[in-house]
Design a protein around this motif. Structure first.
Motif, short mmCIF file in Angstrom:
data_model
loop_
_atom_site.label_atom_id
_atom_site.label_comp_id
_atom_site.label_asym_id
_atom_site.label_seq_id
_atom_site.Cartn_x
_atom_site.Cartn_y
_atom_site.Cartn_z
N MET A 61 -10.14 -4.14 -7.17
CA MET A 61 -9.09 -4.20 -6.51
C MET A 61 -8.53 -5.66 -6.96
O MET A 61 -9.04 -6.60 -7.27
CB MET A 61 -9.42 -4.36 -5.18
CG MET A 61 -10.01 -3.01 -4.60
SD MET A 61 -8.83 -1.69 -4.77
CE MET A 61 -7.73 -1.98 -3.82
N TRP A 62 -6.99 -5.52 -7.04
CA TRP A 62 -6.06 -6.53 -7.69
C TRP A 62 -4.89 -6.74 -6.75
O TRP A 62 -4.48 -5.82 -6.69
CB TRP A 62 -6.10 -6.51 -9.02
CG TRP A 62 -5.30 -7.61 -9.74
CD1 TRP A 62 -5.51 -8.81 -9.41
CD2 TRP A 62 -3.99 -7.61 -10.26
NE1 TRP A 62 -4.44 -9.53 -10.20
CE2 TRP A 62 -3.62 -8.90 -10.72
CE3 TRP A 62 -3.09 -6.45 -10.88
CZ2 TRP A 62 -2.43 -8.92 -11.47
CZ3 TRP A 62 -1.96 -6.82 -11.53
CH2 TRP A 62 -1.69 -7.92 -12.12
N THR A 63 -4.61 -8.00 -6.25
CA THR A 63 -3.46 -8.12 -5.49
C THR A 63 -2.47 -9.19 -6.38
O THR A 63 -2.79 -10.61 -6.10
CB THR A 63 -3.89 -8.55 -3.99
OG1 THR A 63 -4.75 -7.68 -3.65
CG2 THR A 63 -2.52 -8.73 -3.31
N PRO A 64 -1.52 -8.82 -7.03
CA PRO A 64 -0.90 -9.95 -7.94
C PRO A 64 0.08 -10.55 -6.94
O PRO A 64 0.87 -9.86 -6.29
CB PRO A 64 -0.17 -8.98 -8.87
CG PRO A 64 -0.09 -7.53 -8.36
CD PRO A 64 -1.39 -7.42 -7.50
N GLY A 65 -0.01 -11.78 -6.97
CA GLY A 65 1.20 -12.39 -6.37
C GLY A 65 1.49 -11.98 -4.87
O GLY A 65 2.55 -12.18 -4.52
N GLY A 66 0.40 -11.87 -3.98
CA GLY A 66 0.68 -11.54 -2.69
C GLY A 66 1.31 -10.26 -2.57
O GLY A 66 1.59 -10.00 -1.51
N SER A 67 1.38 -9.30 -3.47
CA SER A 67 1.86 -7.97 -3.49
C SER A 67 0.69 -7.19 -2.80
O SER A 67 -0.26 -7.55 -2.25
CB SER A 67 1.95 -7.43 -4.81
OG SER A 67 2.80 -6.14 -4.80
N VAL A 68 0.99 -5.92 -2.82
CA VAL A 68 0.04 -4.80 -2.30
C VAL A 68 -1.28 -4.68 -3.08
O VAL A 68 -1.02 -4.70 -4.20
CB VAL A 68 0.59 -3.58 -2.15
CG1 VAL A 68 -0.23 -2.46 -1.69
CG2 VAL A 68 2.01 -3.45 -1.38
N PRO A 69 -2.42 -4.72 -2.64
CA PRO A 69 -3.72 -4.50 -3.24
C PRO A 69 -3.71 -2.96 -3.76
O PRO A 69 -3.29 -2.07 -3.36
CB PRO A 69 -4.78 -4.68 -2.30
CG PRO A 69 -4.28 -5.05 -1.08
CD PRO A 69 -2.64 -4.87 -1.06
N ARG A 70 -4.10 -3.01 -5.16
CA ARG A 70 -4.09 -1.82 -5.80
C ARG A 70 -5.51 -1.86 -6.84
O ARG A 70 -6.05 -3.00 -7.20
CB ARG A 70 -2.93 -1.42 -6.60
CG ARG A 70 -2.80 -2.19 -7.80
CD ARG A 70 -2.35 -3.46 -8.10
NE ARG A 70 -1.17 -3.78 -7.20
CZ ARG A 70 0.12 -3.95 -7.31
NH1 ARG A 70 0.48 -3.65 -8.64
NH2 ARG A 70 0.93 -4.48 -6.59
N SER A 71 -6.13 -0.80 -7.02
CA SER A 71 -7.26 -0.52 -7.93
C SER A 71 -6.59 -0.39 -9.46
O SER A 71 -5.57 0.26 -9.69
CB SER A 71 -7.84 0.85 -7.59
OG SER A 71 -8.93 1.00 -8.56
#
Length: 184
Positions: free
Chosen positions: A105-115
């Motif tokens: 799981m990664w959430t770039p720059g406060g965006s939506v988390p995604r796999s």
């Protein structure tokens, strides 16, 4: 890819735009050369070297359009798949790490988390609380993660992901500085 638009202003502005474009091309060329060298260190013979040679040829002619950048990284991605054939897309944090073997799981720059697809090493780093080994690229502001470096790297990442789902790079990098330039 749109590099720079010519303004109707002075010759100084046009000259500054041309110099900025040359500087960007030099930086992107250095990234291509480093990617080729990285994969060449793991390459065997035959089809891998053929793909790397094709990447090098496109890198040499890079500059007249983003198409050579796309074709160069597309050939690099092919070499990576030949080195480690997993059927998975490249590691999101650094495509030269090779095909992904895990998802995190990664959430770039406060965006939506995604796999996102990652290599084994980055999966271990992330699960142990360390940051991934992100591909840094040269910019006017010093080395930056490629996904923060702007549209100049759009064709670079699209080439890496061209054999995966066509829109995958845009989905994975939504919310980053590069994300809006990947939905073509």
């Amino acid at each position: 890819m749109k590099w720079f638009s010519r303004s109707s202003g002075s010759e100084a502005t046009v000259g500054a735009d041309a110099e900025a474009r040359r500087n960007e091309l030099l930086r992107v060329s250095s990234v291509l050369r480093a990617d080729i060298a990285s994969l060449r260190g793991r390459a065997g013979t035959g089809r891998v070297n053929t793909a790397l040679l094709r990447a090098a040829q496109h890198a040499e002619t890079f500059g007249s359009s983003g198409r050579q950048l796309f074709q160069a990284t597309e050939a690099l991605a092919e070499a990576g798949r030949l080195i480690a054939p997993t059927g998975r897309p490249p590691c999101l944090f650094n495509p030269t790490h090779g095909p992904a073997t895990a998802s995190v799981m990664w959430t770039p720059g406060g965006s939506v988390p995604r796999s996102v697809p990652v290599c084994d090493s980055d999966a271990v780093r992330i699960t142990t609380g360390e940051p991934p080994a992100v591909r840094l690229v040269p910019t006017d502001f010093g080395p930056q993660p490629y996904y923060s470096a702007g549209e100049v790297y759009a064709d670079w990442i699209l080439g890496w992901y061209s054999s995966s789902e066509p829109a995958l790079a845009g989905v994975l990098l939504a919310g980053t500085g590069l994300g809006p330039h990947l939905n073509r």
